[in-house]
Design a protein around this motif. Structure first.
Motif, PDB file in Angstrom:
ATOM      1  N   ASN A   1      37.984  47.773  61.445  1.00  0.00           N
ATOM      2  CA  ASN A   1      37.776  48.980  60.650  1.00  0.00           C
ATOM      3  C   ASN A   1      36.514  48.900  59.804  1.00  0.00           C
ATOM      4  O   ASN A   1      35.873  49.921  59.534  1.00  0.00           O
ATOM      5  N   TRP A   2      36.151  47.694  59.392  1.00  0.00           N
ATOM      6  CA  TRP A   2      34.892  47.514  58.668  1.00  0.00           C
ATOM      7  C   TRP A   2      33.716  47.843  59.585  1.00  0.00           C
ATOM      8  O   TRP A   2      32.787  48.556  59.190  1.00  0.00           O
ATOM      9  N   GLY A   3      33.776  47.354  60.834  1.00  0.00           N
ATOM     10  CA  GLY A   3      32.720  47.657  61.790  1.00  0.00           C
ATOM     11  C   GLY A   3      32.656  49.141  62.131  1.00  0.00           C
ATOM     12  O   GLY A   3      31.580  49.690  62.372  1.00  0.00           O
ATOM     13  N   ALA A   4      33.823  49.810  62.132  1.00  0.00           N
ATOM     14  CA  ALA A   4      33.886  51.242  62.439  1.00  0.00           C
ATOM     15  C   ALA A   4      33.661  52.114  61.205  1.00  0.00           C
ATOM     16  O   ALA A   4      33.755  53.343  61.283  1.00  0.00           O
ATOM     17  N   LYS A   5      33.401  51.490  60.047  1.00  0.00           N
ATOM     18  CA  LYS A   5      33.145  52.184  58.776  1.00  0.00           C
ATOM     19  C   LYS A   5      34.347  52.995  58.290  1.00  0.00           C
ATOM     20  O   LYS A   5      34.192  54.030  57.642  1.00  0.00           O
TER      21      LYS A   5
ATOM     22  N   LEU B   1      42.249  52.095  64.701  1.00  0.00           N
ATOM     23  CA  LEU B   1      41.572  53.053  63.825  1.00  0.00           C
ATOM     24  C   LEU B   1      42.463  54.170  63.312  1.00  0.00           C
ATOM     25  O   LEU B   1      42.126  54.805  62.303  1.00  0.00           O
ATOM     26  N   ASN B   2      43.601  54.413  63.960  1.00  0.00           N
ATOM     27  CA  ASN B   2      44.396  55.584  63.585  1.00  0.00           C
ATOM     28  C   ASN B   2      45.875  55.334  63.340  1.00  0.00           C
ATOM     29  O   ASN B   2      46.500  56.073  62.582  1.00  0.00           O
TER      30      ASN B   2
ATOM     31  N   ASN C   1      35.652  43.813  46.597  1.00  0.00           N
ATOM     32  CA  ASN C   1      35.950  45.233  46.386  1.00  0.00           C
ATOM     33  C   ASN C   1      34.716  46.009  45.929  1.00  0.00           C
ATOM     34  O   ASN C   1      34.517  47.165  46.316  1.00  0.00           O
ATOM     35  N   LYS C   2      33.879  45.370  45.122  1.00  0.00           N
ATOM     36  CA  LYS C   2      32.622  46.013  44.713  1.00  0.00           C
ATOM     37  C   LYS C   2      31.714  46.235  45.913  1.00  0.00           C
ATOM     38  O   LYS C   2      31.041  47.268  46.024  1.00  0.00           O
ATOM     39  N   LYS C   3      31.711  45.278  46.840  1.00  0.00           N
ATOM     40  CA  LYS C   3      30.899  45.410  48.047  1.00  0.00           C
ATOM     41  C   LYS C   3      31.361  46.602  48.878  1.00  0.00           C
ATOM     42  O   LYS C   3      30.543  47.394  49.369  1.00  0.00           O
ATOM     43  N   ILE C   4      32.672  46.758  49.012  1.00  0.00           N
ATOM     44  CA  ILE C   4      33.222  47.878  49.786  1.00  0.00           C
ATOM     45  C   ILE C   4      32.839  49.205  49.145  1.00  0.00           C
ATOM     46  O   ILE C   4      32.392  50.139  49.833  1.00  0.00           O
ATOM     47  N   ARG C   5      32.994  49.291  47.842  1.00  0.00           N
ATOM     48  CA  ARG C   5      32.655  50.553  47.160  1.00  0.00           C
ATOM     49  C   ARG C   5      31.167  50.872  47.285  1.00  0.00           C
ATOM     50  O   ARG C   5      30.778  52.037  47.458  1.00  0.00           O
ATOM     51  N   GLY C   6      30.329  49.848  47.199  1.00  0.00           N
ATOM     52  CA  GLY C   6      28.888  50.064  47.309  1.00  0.00           C
ATOM     53  C   GLY C   6      28.486  50.552  48.691  1.00  0.00           C
ATOM     54  O   GLY C   6      27.701  51.496  48.838  1.00  0.00           O
ATOM     55  N   VAL C   7      29.031  49.938  49.741  1.00  0.00           N
ATOM     56  CA  VAL C   7      28.717  50.353  51.110  1.00  0.00           C
ATOM     57  C   VAL C   7      29.276  51.746  51.372  1.00  0.00           C
ATOM     58  O   VAL C   7      28.639  52.555  52.063  1.00  0.00           O
ATOM     59  N   GLU C   8      30.423  52.031  50.817  1.00  0.00           N
ATOM     60  CA  GLU C   8      31.050  53.348  51.013  1.00  0.00           C
ATOM     61  C   GLU C   8      30.198  54.460  50.392  1.00  0.00           C
ATOM     62  O   GLU C   8      30.076  55.562  50.958  1.00  0.00           O
TER      63      GLU C   8
ATOM     64  N   ILE D   1      33.376  39.133  66.848  1.00  0.00           N
ATOM     65  CA  ILE D   1      33.853  39.921  67.991  1.00  0.00           C
ATOM     66  C   ILE D   1      34.600  41.164  67.517  1.00  0.00           C
ATOM     67  O   ILE D   1      34.412  42.263  68.062  1.00  0.00           O
ATOM     68  N   ALA D   2      35.455  41.032  66.508  1.00  0.00           N
ATOM     69  CA  ALA D   2      36.208  42.183  66.002  1.00  0.00           C
ATOM     70  C   ALA D   2      35.253  43.263  65.500  1.00  0.00           C
ATOM     71  O   ALA D   2      35.448  44.460  65.766  1.00  0.00           O
ATOM     72  N   ARG D   3      34.188  42.842  64.793  1.00  0.00           N
ATOM     73  CA  ARG D   3      33.220  43.821  64.288  1.00  0.00           C
ATOM     74  C   ARG D   3      32.406  44.447  65.416  1.00  0.00           C
ATOM     75  O   ARG D   3      32.117  45.647  65.407  1.00  0.00           O
ATOM     76  N   LEU D   4      32.044  43.635  66.423  1.00  0.00           N
ATOM     77  CA  LEU D   4      31.301  44.161  67.574  1.00  0.00           C
ATOM     78  C   LEU D   4      32.134  45.165  68.364  1.00  0.00           C
ATOM     79  O   LEU D   4      31.631  46.201  68.809  1.00  0.00           O
TER      80      LEU D   4
END
Length: 462
Positions: A309-313, A16-17, A450-457, A85-88
């Motif tokens: 990172n997707w799971g951690a937003k 994450l960092n 990329n549109k999905k990422i922007r929408g969720v963001e 698992i990565a997302r969990l």
């Protein structure tokens, strides 16, 4: 327990960092090394068997489709479990992640066992279906025997290998795959030449190395040195686990399944021309496994970073991960393709048993196949990154479309007309043409992702 918690905290900190340019190589390099070793021992079988002639070399090439079939048994569960698992883990749901691992592992082992039973019962029809010609059929049976016996361990090893990566333990994954590969290279000359076992020796060496890899990969789980737990008590056939594994993992299953179908069609069409053409295509395919392994290994290091990172937003790191990986993959592929294309003739000559006419045909077709695939390698590398990007995001349809394009939807429609028009030269060219065609699918899929990422963001501002 404290050490485990500390390890877990360090891993979360890294994902994450830490700088993306440091995290992805740290995750990818062990995987690349393991895949390269896997490619080396696959090629080692072909190298030592080539001294027995073109028919024996063709038999090993035919059984590459058997390897793909076994991979199909485990890859759907492995890739789907890795992504989930990565997302969990990114969400802090460690026990749920262990349930996903255990369910995928025992399913893969069971499916591999079924393949062993039915494969041994229907051995001769199977190798004929895979593309064995009458002159290489017996060699194909000999090679398939021990490989089939190892199928349950191979299928379940895919799951452990992928899940170790998803928890950030890429080095453990590398050791498991790598040691088995090195052992195979050691055993090949002993069994094939020293003990005069021929093709049977190559099969036995492969089976033993796969079993050793299985033991190494399962060791951190049974000794509880991994973040995840592997136990039959954690097996859960719940709707959410099966749905997540199957929807995301189906892209890998269909990719492997279409690779099997494509390989069978390719083997049969090449074998109709001659064993030399079949051997040339098979050898070039295994040689190209080297750059493909590097690309796949890099993508496999990139994928869990995206998923975590997707799971951690952390959507900013998701985008940075993609940009970094895309540029590295394209530039790296361009360098590799230049080197391979320049030395294609000399590399193919290592796998020629003699200077006879058949071997000359094998050299010509094999070198042409390598050079054409080298031209398309940067495209293949970028498409692979987009594919892994979709998998990391849990975008099942995007991952499915791209995973099945290279050796399926873009390959099979081209195979028949290109072979009809140009014979063995069309067979040598079809994979490169399919790689170029897959670019047309990857571009719109990336735009949608990329549109999905922007929408969720926008919905979840940090």
């Amino acid at each position: 327990m404290k050490d485990k918690q500390l390890h877990q905290q360090q891993r979360r900190q890294m994902m994450l960092n830490d700088p993306i340019s440091r995290v992805i190589p740290k995750m990818a390099i062990p995987t690349i090394v393991a895949f390269l070793i896997n490619s080396i021992y696959s090629l080692a079988d072909t190298y030592f068997v080539s001294s027995l002639g073109d028919s024996a070399t063709a038999a090993v090439s035919v059984n590459a489709s058997l390897d793909q079939l076994i991979m199909m048994c485990g890859s759907m569960l492995a890739i789907g479990a890795n992504s989930y698992i990565a997302r969990l883990l990114g969400q802090g749901k460690d026990e749920k992640a262990s349930q996903v691992l255990s369910t995928a592992f025992f399913l893969a082992f069971s499916i591999g066992a079924l393949l062993t039973v039915f494969g041994l019962i229907f051995m001769t029809p199977m190798v004929r279906l895979l593309g064995a010609t009458p002159t290489c059929e017996q060699y194909s049976v000999e090679y398939a025997t021990y490989v089939l016996m190892a199928a349950p361990f191979m299928a379940s090893s895919f799951v452990m290998n992928q899940c170790l990566r998803s928890e950030g333990s890429a080095t453990l994954s590398m050791v498991g795959m790598g040691f088995g590969g090195i052992l195979n290279c050691v055993l090949d000359p002993i069994f094939i030449i020293g003990m005069n076992m021929g093709v049977t020796g190559a099969s036995l060496a492969t089976a033993i190395s796969k079993l050793v890899s299985f033991i190494i990969l399962i060791f951190p789980y049974i000794t509880k040195h991994s973040l995840l737990r592997l136990t039959i008590r954690f097996v859960r056939f719940s709707r959410d686990i099966l749905l997540e594994i199957i929807t995301v993992g189906s892209s890998s299953m269909f990719r492997s399944g279409l690779a099997v179908v494509s390989g069978i069609l390719l083997n049969n069409m090449a074998g109709d021309i001659s064993d030399a053409v079949l051997a040339g295509i098979g050898v070039s395919t295994k040689i190209m496994m080297f750059p493909f392994s590097i690309i796949l290994g890099f993508g496999s290091g990139f994928q869990p970073v995206v998923g975590f990172n997707w799971g951690a937003k952390r959507y900013d790191r998701v985008r940075k991960s993609y940009r970094f990986s895309a540029w590295v993959a394209i530039i790296g592929a361009a360098v590799m393709s230049t080197i391979l294309a320049l030395f294609a003739d000399r590399i193919i000559m290592l796998f020629s048993a003699s200077e006879q006419e058949q071997s000359a045909q094998m050299l010509e077709i094999g070198a042409l196949c390598i050079r054409l695939q080298c031209l398309a390698l940067p495209i293949h590398a970028w498409v692979a990154v987009v594919n892994m990007f979709c998998t990391g995001l849990g975008n099942a349809w995007g991952a499915f479309i791209l995973a099945t394009s290279r050796q399926g939807t873009c390959f099979i429609p081209l195979l028949f007309p290109m072979t009809a028009l140009w014979g063995e030269y069309g067979i040598a060219s079809v994979q490169a043409a399919a790689d170029v065609l897959s670019l047309l699918l990857a571009i719109p899929i990336l735009i949608i992702a990329n549109k999905k990422i922007r929408g969720v963001e926008r919905q979840n501002p940090v």
